[in-house]
Design a protein around this motif. Structure first.
Motif, PDB file in Angstrom:
ATOM      1  N   THR A  72       0.803  -1.222   0.000  1.00 37.30           N
ATOM      2  CA  THR A  72       0.000   0.000   0.000  1.00 37.30           C
ATOM      3  C   THR A  72       0.838   1.275   0.000  1.00 37.30           C
ATOM      4  N   GLY A  73       2.097   1.177   0.417  1.00 36.91           N
ATOM      5  CA  GLY A  73       2.913   2.384   0.555  1.00 36.91           C
ATOM      6  C   GLY A  73       2.637   3.109   1.866  1.00 36.91           C
ATOM      7  N   GLU A  74       1.765   2.552   2.696  1.00 41.43           N
ATOM      8  CA  GLU A  74       1.450   3.115   4.014  1.00 41.43           C
ATOM      9  C   GLU A  74       2.284   2.363   5.056  1.00 41.43           C
TER      10      GLU A  74
ATOM     11  N   ALA B  75      -1.967  -7.876   7.406  1.00 40.58           N
ATOM     12  CA  ALA B  75      -0.571  -8.267   7.241  1.00 40.58           C
ATOM     13  C   ALA B  75       0.299  -7.024   7.114  1.00 40.58           C
ATOM     14  N   MET B  76       1.543  -7.171   7.543  1.00 39.41           N
ATOM     15  CA  MET B  76       2.543  -6.106   7.453  1.00 39.41           C
ATOM     16  C   MET B  76       3.825  -6.709   6.886  1.00 39.41           C
TER      17      MET B  76
ATOM     18  N   ASP C  71      10.535   0.102   9.326  1.00 39.91           N
ATOM     19  CA  ASP C  71       9.111   0.337   9.532  1.00 39.91           C
ATOM     20  C   ASP C  71       8.304  -0.735   8.816  1.00 39.91           C
ATOM     21  N   PHE C  72       7.058  -0.880   9.222  1.00 37.47           N
ATOM     22  CA  PHE C  72       6.187  -1.938   8.729  1.00 37.47           C
ATOM     23  C   PHE C  72       5.242  -1.377   7.674  1.00 37.47           C
TER      24      PHE C  72
END
Length: 123
Positions: A38-40, A70-71, A115-116
């Motif tokens: 997602t790019g988030e 999920a991450m 970061d996730f």
């Protein structure tokens, strides 16, 4: 004769290990293909929300969470031995896994999480 036998046995062991690793990688690739990136990004995830952690390769770990979420954690650099053994350990503070945490591989390599990235399941 003993040297040839040992050499042959060693080669068969390596071929068997490579075959098992290929099957494991195919299973991971299939699992990862279910998601879109997602790019988030988020800095931390709650430890009690994690259902499963799947090593993708030497730089990526998929965190499957409760609630079909999920991450993806993409490490800043290669973590030696992570993909080979697909195992790691880490400490948890305040019931959270964060981008500042460190993991240790089975070969005692110490690597920093990043970061996730939030993943969304493909429809």
């Amino acid at each position: 004769m003993k040297k040839i036998l040992l050499l042959t046995l060693g080669c068969l062991t390596m071929i068997s290990a490579a075959s098992a690793q290929t099957r494991a990688q195919k299973a991971v690739d299939k699992k990862l293909a279910k998601y879109n990136q997602t790019g988030e990004f988020v800095n931390c995830i709650r430890r009690n929300m994690i259902k499963k952690m799947v090593v993708v390769d030497d730089t990526k770990i998929l965190f499957e969470l409760k609630g079909n979420k999920a991450m993806l954690n993409t490490l800043d650099k290669k973590c030696t031995g992570l993909a080979m053994f697909r195992q790691f350990s880490f400490g948890v503070q305040n019931n959270r896994v964060c981008d500042t945490d460190v993991i240790t591989t089975r070969q005692s390599a110490i690597c920093n999480l990043s970061d996730f990235e939030v993943l969304e399941e493909k429809s």
